[in-house]
Every structure is written in structure tokens, then in C-alpha cells.
Design a protein around this motif. Structure first.
Motif, PDB file in Angstrom:
ATOM      1  N   GLY A  25       0.818  -1.215   0.000  1.00  0.00           N
ATOM      2  CA  GLY A  25       0.000   0.000   0.000  1.00  0.00           C
ATOM      3  C   GLY A  25       0.847   1.257   0.000  1.00  0.00           C
ATOM      4  N   GLY A  26       0.172   2.343   0.204  1.00  0.00           N
ATOM      5  CA  GLY A  26       0.884   3.614   0.234  1.00  0.00           C
ATOM      6  C   GLY A  26       0.272   4.551   1.254  1.00  0.00           C
ATOM      7  N   GLY A  27       0.988   5.583   1.588  1.00  0.00           N
ATOM      8  CA  GLY A  27       0.483   6.595   2.504  1.00  0.00           C
ATOM      9  C   GLY A  27       0.517   6.159   3.959  1.00  0.00           C
ATOM     10  N   ASP A  28      -0.412   6.690   4.737  1.00  0.00           N
ATOM     11  CA  ASP A  28      -0.464   6.406   6.171  1.00  0.00           C
ATOM     12  C   ASP A  28      -0.939   4.998   6.477  1.00  0.00           C
ATOM     13  OD1 ASP A  28       0.386   8.952   6.738  1.00  0.00           O
ATOM     14  OD2 ASP A  28      -1.652   9.755   6.841  1.00  0.00           O
ATOM     15  N   MET A  29      -1.574   4.353   5.520  1.00  0.00           N
ATOM     16  CA  MET A  29      -2.096   3.010   5.755  1.00  0.00           C
ATOM     17  C   MET A  29      -0.972   2.004   6.013  1.00  0.00           C
ATOM     18  SD  MET A  29      -5.296   2.842   5.953  1.00  0.00           S
ATOM     19  CE  MET A  29      -5.611   1.116   5.743  1.00  0.00           C
ATOM     20  N   ILE A  30       0.217   2.269   5.553  1.00  0.00           N
ATOM     21  CA  ILE A  30       1.322   1.337   5.744  1.00  0.00           C
ATOM     22  C   ILE A  30       1.548   1.092   7.231  1.00  0.00           C
ATOM     23  CG2 ILE A  30       3.801   1.021   5.484  1.00  0.00           C
ATOM     24  CD1 ILE A  30       3.616   2.507   2.850  1.00  0.00           C
ATOM     25  N   THR A  31       1.666   2.127   8.007  1.00  0.00           N
ATOM     26  CA  THR A  31       1.925   1.996   9.442  1.00  0.00           C
ATOM     27  C   THR A  31       0.759   1.320  10.146  1.00  0.00           C
ATOM     28  OG1 THR A  31       3.222   4.015   9.344  1.00  0.00           O
ATOM     29  CG2 THR A  31       2.561   3.258  11.518  1.00  0.00           C
ATOM     30  N   ASP A  32      -0.451   1.753   9.840  1.00  0.00           N
ATOM     31  CA  ASP A  32      -1.630   1.175  10.484  1.00  0.00           C
ATOM     32  C   ASP A  32      -1.767  -0.312  10.178  1.00  0.00           C
ATOM     33  OD1 ASP A  32      -2.163   3.708  11.398  1.00  0.00           O
ATOM     34  OD2 ASP A  32      -3.698   4.132   9.887  1.00  0.00           O
ATOM     35  N   GLN A  33      -1.642  -0.670   8.905  1.00  0.00           N
ATOM     36  CA  GLN A  33      -1.771  -2.069   8.501  1.00  0.00           C
ATOM     37  C   GLN A  33      -0.671  -2.921   9.125  1.00  0.00           C
ATOM     38  OE1 GLN A  33      -4.884  -2.534   7.190  1.00  0.00           O
ATOM     39  NE2 GLN A  33      -4.073  -3.533   5.391  1.00  0.00           N
ATOM     40  N   LEU A  34       0.532  -2.397   9.174  1.00  0.00           N
ATOM     41  CA  LEU A  34       1.643  -3.147   9.741  1.00  0.00           C
ATOM     42  C   LEU A  34       1.429  -3.410  11.233  1.00  0.00           C
ATOM     43  CD1 LEU A  34       4.287  -4.434   8.900  1.00  0.00           C
ATOM     44  CD2 LEU A  34       5.438  -2.320   9.475  1.00  0.00           C
ATOM     45  N   ILE A  35       0.970  -2.407  11.952  1.00  0.00           N
ATOM     46  CA  ILE A  35       0.690  -2.584  13.381  1.00  0.00           C
ATOM     47  C   ILE A  35      -0.432  -3.592  13.586  1.00  0.00           C
ATOM     48  CG2 ILE A  35      -0.226  -1.405  15.420  1.00  0.00           C
ATOM     49  CD1 ILE A  35       1.351   1.083  14.479  1.00  0.00           C
ATOM     50  N   VAL A  36      -1.472  -3.509  12.779  1.00  0.00           N
ATOM     51  CA  VAL A  36      -2.577  -4.465  12.879  1.00  0.00           C
ATOM     52  C   VAL A  36      -2.082  -5.878  12.605  1.00  0.00           C
ATOM     53  CG1 VAL A  36      -4.732  -5.206  11.771  1.00  0.00           C
ATOM     54  CG2 VAL A  36      -4.418  -2.828  12.404  1.00  0.00           C
ATOM     55  N   GLY A  37      -1.259  -6.052  11.573  1.00  0.00           N
ATOM     56  CA  GLY A  37      -0.720  -7.372  11.253  1.00  0.00           C
ATOM     57  C   GLY A  37       0.123  -7.943  12.377  1.00  0.00           C
ATOM     58  N   ILE A  38       0.944  -7.129  12.990  1.00  0.00           N
ATOM     59  CA  ILE A  38       1.775  -7.589  14.112  1.00  0.00           C
ATOM     60  C   ILE A  38       0.902  -7.971  15.297  1.00  0.00           C
ATOM     61  CG2 ILE A  38       3.491  -6.845  15.817  1.00  0.00           C
ATOM     62  CD1 ILE A  38       4.754  -5.169  13.502  1.00  0.00           C
ATOM     63  N   LEU A  39      -0.104  -7.161  15.590  1.00  0.00           N
ATOM     64  CA  LEU A  39      -1.009  -7.486  16.697  1.00  0.00           C
ATOM     65  C   LEU A  39      -1.812  -8.756  16.415  1.00  0.00           C
ATOM     66  CD1 LEU A  39      -2.286  -3.933  17.683  1.00  0.00           C
ATOM     67  CD2 LEU A  39      -0.722  -5.400  18.967  1.00  0.00           C
ATOM     68  N   GLN A  40      -2.202  -8.969  15.166  1.00  0.00           N
ATOM     69  CA  GLN A  40      -2.899 -10.206  14.806  1.00  0.00           C
ATOM     70  C   GLN A  40      -1.994 -11.410  15.053  1.00  0.00           C
ATOM     71  OE1 GLN A  40      -3.945  -9.442  10.736  1.00  0.00           O
ATOM     72  NE2 GLN A  40      -5.848  -8.406  11.281  1.00  0.00           N
ATOM     73  N   TRP A  41      -0.746 -11.279  14.664  1.00  0.00           N
ATOM     74  CA  TRP A  41       0.209 -12.374  14.850  1.00  0.00           C
ATOM     75  C   TRP A  41       0.440 -12.655  16.328  1.00  0.00           C
ATOM     76  CZ3 TRP A  41       5.508 -11.862  16.464  1.00  0.00           C
ATOM     77  CH2 TRP A  41       6.208 -13.052  16.428  1.00  0.00           C
ATOM     78  N   LEU A  42       0.587 -11.597  17.129  1.00  0.00           N
ATOM     79  CA  LEU A  42       0.857 -11.769  18.556  1.00  0.00           C
ATOM     80  C   LEU A  42      -0.326 -12.363  19.307  1.00  0.00           C
ATOM     81  CD1 LEU A  42       2.801  -8.469  19.344  1.00  0.00           C
ATOM     82  CD2 LEU A  42       3.738 -10.789  19.234  1.00  0.00           C
ATOM     83  N   THR A  43      -1.537 -12.089  18.864  1.00  0.00           N
ATOM     84  CA  THR A  43      -2.719 -12.595  19.566  1.00  0.00           C
ATOM     85  C   THR A  43      -3.319 -13.843  18.913  1.00  0.00           C
ATOM     86  OG1 THR A  43      -4.144 -11.063  18.349  1.00  0.00           O
ATOM     87  CG2 THR A  43      -3.323 -10.329  20.496  1.00  0.00           C
ATOM     88  N   ALA A  44      -2.635 -14.388  17.927  1.00  0.00           N
ATOM     89  CA  ALA A  44      -3.164 -15.570  17.234  1.00  0.00           C
ATOM     90  C   ALA A  44      -3.204 -16.801  18.140  1.00  0.00           C
ATOM     91  CB  ALA A  44      -2.332 -15.869  15.992  1.00  0.00           C
ATOM     92  N   GLY A  45      -2.334 -16.860  19.122  1.00  0.00           N
ATOM     93  CA  GLY A  45      -2.290 -18.020  20.009  1.00  0.00           C
ATOM     94  C   GLY A  45      -3.558 -18.227  20.806  1.00  0.00           C
ATOM     95  N   CYS A  46      -4.266 -17.170  21.091  1.00  0.00           N
ATOM     96  CA  CYS A  46      -5.522 -17.294  21.847  1.00  0.00           C
ATOM     97  C   CYS A  46      -6.735 -17.194  20.916  1.00  0.00           C
ATOM     98  CB  CYS A  46      -5.590 -16.257  22.966  1.00  0.00           C
ATOM     99  SG  CYS A  46      -5.560 -14.558  22.387  1.00  0.00           S
ATOM    100  N   LEU A  47      -6.535 -17.400  19.641  1.00  0.00           N
ATOM    101  CA  LEU A  47      -7.545 -17.396  18.579  1.00  0.00           C
ATOM    102  C   LEU A  47      -8.151 -16.021  18.292  1.00  0.00           C
ATOM    103  CD1 LEU A  47      -9.470 -20.733  19.117  1.00  0.00           C
ATOM    104  CD2 LEU A  47      -7.707 -20.226  17.455  1.00  0.00           C
ATOM    105  N   VAL A  48      -7.936 -15.058  19.149  1.00  0.00           N
ATOM    106  CA  VAL A  48      -8.453 -13.712  18.885  1.00  0.00           C
ATOM    107  C   VAL A  48      -7.793 -13.148  17.633  1.00  0.00           C
ATOM    108  CG1 VAL A  48      -8.558 -11.345  19.766  1.00  0.00           C
ATOM    109  CG2 VAL A  48      -9.004 -13.269  21.293  1.00  0.00           C
ATOM    110  N   GLY A  49      -6.480 -13.277  17.549  1.00  0.00           N
ATOM    111  CA  GLY A  49      -5.750 -12.763  16.394  1.00  0.00           C
ATOM    112  C   GLY A  49      -6.114 -13.470  15.112  1.00  0.00           C
ATOM    113  N   TRP A  50      -6.364 -14.764  15.198  1.00  0.00           N
ATOM    114  CA  TRP A  50      -6.712 -15.534  14.001  1.00  0.00           C
ATOM    115  C   TRP A  50      -8.069 -15.077  13.465  1.00  0.00           C
ATOM    116  CZ3 TRP A  50      -3.515 -20.140  13.300  1.00  0.00           C
ATOM    117  CH2 TRP A  50      -3.636 -20.680  12.029  1.00  0.00           C
TER     118      TRP A  50
END
Length: 65
Positions: A25-50
Motif C-alpha cells: 500500500g501507500g500513505g499512512d495506511m502502511i503503518t496502520d496495517q503493519l501494526i494491525v498485522g503484528i497485533l494479529q500475529w501476537l494474539t493468534a495463540g488465543c484465537l483472537v488474532g486468528w
């Protein structure tokens, strides 16, 4: 491409599809999407992230149509 990223979020590694979309992507969405992706990965163990990654992938797919 959005469908492939959605499938990556569902089948392989929750958050990876989101992080890849951030790099594509481009613009400000890069930072937002990246943070969301990292948080999804970190919380995947409790199925919330998945579940979050599946929902987020669906929204990305819907927006790309």
C-alpha cells in the motif's frame, strides 16, 4: 491479490497477509496495517488474532473489489 492475502491470513500465518498488504500500500495506511498485522500475529495463540486476521482479510478483499 487481495484473495491470496486473505487466504494467507486464514491458512498459514495470521497477520502475514495484512503485513504484506501494508508493504504493497501507500500513505499512512502502511503503518496502520503493519501494526494491525503484528497485533494479529501476537494474539493468534488465543484465537483472537486468528479471527481478527480472517475478518481483516475479508475487509481487504471487499475493499479491493
Amino acid at each position: 491479490m487481495a484473495l491470496i492475502l486473505w487466504l494467507i491470513n486464514i491458512l498459514f500465518w495470521p497477520g502475514l497477509g495484512t503485513m504484506i498488504s501494508a508493504c504493497m500500500g501507500g500513505g499512512d495506511m502502511i503503518t496502520d496495517q503493519l501494526i494491525v498485522g503484528i497485533l494479529q500475529w501476537l494474539t493468534a495463540g488465543c484465537l483472537v488474532g486468528w479471527i481478527w486476521a480472517i475478518w481483516w482479510g475479508y475487509l481487504l478483499y471487499k475493499k479491493a473489489k
